[in-house]
Write a protein that holds these residues in place. Sequence first.
Motif, PDB file in Angstrom:
ATOM      1  N   VAL A  35       1.051  -1.257  -0.066  1.00 23.09           N
ATOM      2  CA  VAL A  35      -0.343  -0.016  -0.309  1.00 23.09           C
ATOM      3  C   VAL A  35       0.866   1.513   0.199  1.00 23.09           C
ATOM      4  O   VAL A  35       0.634   2.147  -1.262  1.00 23.09           O
ATOM      5  CB  VAL A  35      -1.610   0.141   1.050  1.00 23.09           C
ATOM      6  N   ASP A  36       2.218   1.094   0.733  1.00 19.38           N
ATOM      7  CA  ASP A  36       2.810   2.152   1.412  1.00 19.38           C
ATOM      8  C   ASP A  36       2.419   3.589   1.244  1.00 19.38           C
ATOM      9  O   ASP A  36       2.166   4.771   0.455  1.00 19.38           O
ATOM     10  CB  ASP A  36       3.707   2.493  -0.831  1.00 19.38           C
ATOM     11  N   GLN A  37       1.052   3.593   1.983  1.00 19.18           N
ATOM     12  CA  GLN A  37       1.023   4.491   2.397  1.00 19.18           C
ATOM     13  C   GLN A  37       1.378   5.421   4.013  1.00 19.18           C
ATOM     14  O   GLN A  37       0.975   5.737   4.289  1.00 19.18           O
ATOM     15  CB  GLN A  37      -1.069   4.321   2.412  1.00 19.18           C
ATOM     16  N   GLU A  38       2.603   5.016   3.868  1.00 22.06           N
ATOM     17  CA  GLU A  38       3.747   5.745   5.674  1.00 22.06           C
ATOM     18  C   GLU A  38       3.619   7.284   5.500  1.00 22.06           C
ATOM     19  O   GLU A  38       4.039   7.941   4.578  1.00 22.06           O
ATOM     20  CB  GLU A  38       4.417   5.039   5.679  1.00 22.06           C
ATOM     21  N   THR A  39       3.531   7.040   6.740  1.00 26.13           N
ATOM     22  CA  THR A  39       4.244   8.797   6.437  1.00 26.13           C
ATOM     23  C   THR A  39       5.341   8.829   6.847  1.00 26.13           C
ATOM     24  O   THR A  39       6.311   8.180   7.240  1.00 26.13           O
ATOM     25  CB  THR A  39       3.218   9.564   7.817  1.00 26.13           C
ATOM     26  N   GLN A  40       6.275  10.257   6.359  1.00 20.69           N
ATOM     27  CA  GLN A  40       7.533  10.638   6.087  1.00 20.69           C
ATOM     28  C   GLN A  40       7.888  11.179   7.432  1.00 20.69           C
ATOM     29  O   GLN A  40       6.840  12.402   7.462  1.00 20.69           O
ATOM     30  CB  GLN A  40       8.037  10.632   5.164  1.00 20.69           C
ATOM     31  N   TYR A  41       8.696  11.130   8.333  1.00 16.45           N
ATOM     32  CA  TYR A  41       8.991  11.977   9.452  1.00 16.45           C
ATOM     33  C   TYR A  41      11.159  12.107   9.434  1.00 16.45           C
ATOM     34  O   TYR A  41      11.692  11.818   8.469  1.00 16.45           O
ATOM     35  CB  TYR A  41       8.966  11.104  10.777  1.00 16.45           C
ATOM     36  N   PHE A  42      10.862  13.355   8.897  1.00 16.11           N
ATOM     37  CA  PHE A  42      11.938  13.953   8.617  1.00 16.11           C
ATOM     38  C   PHE A  42      13.079  14.286   9.174  1.00 16.11           C
ATOM     39  O   PHE A  42      12.888  14.235  10.475  1.00 16.11           O
ATOM     40  CB  PHE A  42      11.743  14.944   8.029  1.00 16.11           C
ATOM     41  N   GLY A  43      14.032  14.196   9.341  1.00 12.56           N
ATOM     42  CA  GLY A  43      15.740  14.360  10.318  1.00 12.56           C
ATOM     43  C   GLY A  43      15.123  16.174   9.441  1.00 12.56           C
ATOM     44  O   GLY A  43      15.131  16.553   9.036  1.00 12.56           O
ATOM     45  N   PRO A  44      16.704  16.172  10.529  1.00 12.24           N
ATOM     46  CA  PRO A  44      17.159  17.946  10.175  1.00 12.24           C
ATOM     47  C   PRO A  44      18.052  18.410   9.119  1.00 12.24           C
ATOM     48  O   PRO A  44      17.832  19.315   8.793  1.00 12.24           O
ATOM     49  CB  PRO A  44      17.659  18.713  11.997  1.00 12.24           C
ATOM     50  N   GLY A  45      18.478  17.464   8.231  1.00 11.43           N
ATOM     51  CA  GLY A  45      18.837  17.908   6.708  1.00 11.43           C
ATOM     52  C   GLY A  45      20.703  18.652   7.675  1.00 11.43           C
ATOM     53  O   GLY A  45      21.098  18.515   8.360  1.00 11.43           O
ATOM     54  N   THR A  46      21.414  17.911   6.219  1.00 11.77           N
ATOM     55  CA  THR A  46      22.844  17.803   6.383  1.00 11.77           C
ATOM     56  C   THR A  46      22.737  19.517   5.069  1.00 11.77           C
ATOM     57  O   THR A  46      22.796  19.148   3.965  1.00 11.77           O
ATOM     58  CB  THR A  46      23.425  17.065   5.286  1.00 11.77           C
ATOM     59  N   ARG A  47      23.401  20.496   5.207  1.00 15.72           N
ATOM     60  CA  ARG A  47      23.469  21.463   4.486  1.00 15.72           C
ATOM     61  C   ARG A  47      24.800  22.024   3.610  1.00 15.72           C
ATOM     62  O   ARG A  47      25.688  21.767   4.808  1.00 15.72           O
ATOM     63  CB  ARG A  47      23.354  22.549   5.117  1.00 15.72           C
ATOM     64  N   LEU A  48      25.290  21.081   2.807  1.00 15.13           N
ATOM     65  CA  LEU A  48      26.330  20.975   2.336  1.00 15.13           C
ATOM     66  C   LEU A  48      26.470  22.424   1.219  1.00 15.13           C
ATOM     67  O   LEU A  48      25.782  22.826   0.909  1.00 15.13           O
ATOM     68  CB  LEU A  48      26.333  20.248   1.208  1.00 15.13           C
ATOM     69  N   LEU A  49      28.054  22.833   1.253  1.00 18.09           N
ATOM     70  CA  LEU A  49      27.948  23.914   0.614  1.00 18.09           C
ATOM     71  C   LEU A  49      29.588  23.634  -0.441  1.00 18.09           C
ATOM     72  O   LEU A  49      30.803  22.993   0.221  1.00 18.09           O
ATOM     73  CB  LEU A  49      29.257  24.755   1.069  1.00 18.09           C
ATOM     74  N   VAL A  50      29.398  22.765  -1.630  1.00 18.73           N
ATOM     75  CA  VAL A  50      31.279  22.857  -2.816  1.00 18.73           C
ATOM     76  C   VAL A  50      31.009  24.035  -3.187  1.00 18.73           C
ATOM     77  O   VAL A  50      30.804  23.747  -4.564  1.00 18.73           O
ATOM     78  CB  VAL A  50      29.807  21.903  -3.101  1.00 18.73           C
ATOM     79  N   LEU A  51      32.471  24.314  -2.974  1.00 20.20           N
ATOM     80  CA  LEU A  51      33.354  25.835  -3.179  1.00 20.20           C
ATOM     81  C   LEU A  51      33.787  25.018  -4.853  1.00 20.20           C
ATOM     82  O   LEU A  51      34.616  23.610  -5.414  1.00 20.20           O
ATOM     83  CB  LEU A  51      33.968  25.885  -2.606  1.00 20.20           C
TER      84      LEU A  51
END
Lengths: 111, 120
Positions: free
Chosen positions: B104-120
């Motif tokens: 059914v694939d009807q799960e709720t998705q809970y997010f993490g705080p993220g990784t902020r990536l900067l590539v110079l």
Amino acid sequence: EDQVTQSPEALRLQEGESSSLNCSYTVSGLRGLFWYRQDPGKGPEFLFTLYSAGEEKEKERLKATLTKKESFLHITAPKPEDSATYLCAVQAETSGSRLTFGEGTQLTVNP
Amino acid sequence: DARVTQTPRHKVTEMGQEVTMRCQPILGHNTVFWYRQTMMQGLELLAYFRNRAPLDDSGMPKDRFSAEMPDATLATLKIQPSEPRDSAVYFCASGLVPLHLAGVDQETQYFGPGTRLLVL
């Protein structure tokens, strides 16, 4: 291709001034429509899932409704702490667990 | 308090370097997602796993990105070599599809705080 369009892009309200955010969608068989709230520098926070037209869900000052073409997030008597970006996402019956997100509505509530 | 955790929270690197981002899903969740968020493209799904097996990686540039789940408590997203256009916030999310709802694939998705990536 699944598409989600949110309007307005930005909304500024005075505290206590009720309003609605819109999420229009095109999807080949809707399995679910999701609302998330995102604060600056944080991950999206789950608010609601709606599964079928006519369904409504409420949480504090927020109420989400769903039709066959769009969803509304009604905010009643908002407070400054309701300021955030509100994201809408759809899940199609043919796309497994994939969510397609809209660009979001940035809400600012002034005291 | 069950939460998705991600490391590092911030990463600055130079073009050409390898970047590895890690995610610990909520304990007991069997689905893990990787998303990328930019101002231009918004929030896009890169890949997701169910019970550690990749189910959809169609959103991921195959030539430089790779995602794995070495075990049920760790998911990794690797970029090699990194490019300036990879600069974004990368989110991990997790969800649970109960066995009786498999397919059914009807799960709720809970997010993490993220990784902020900067590539110079």
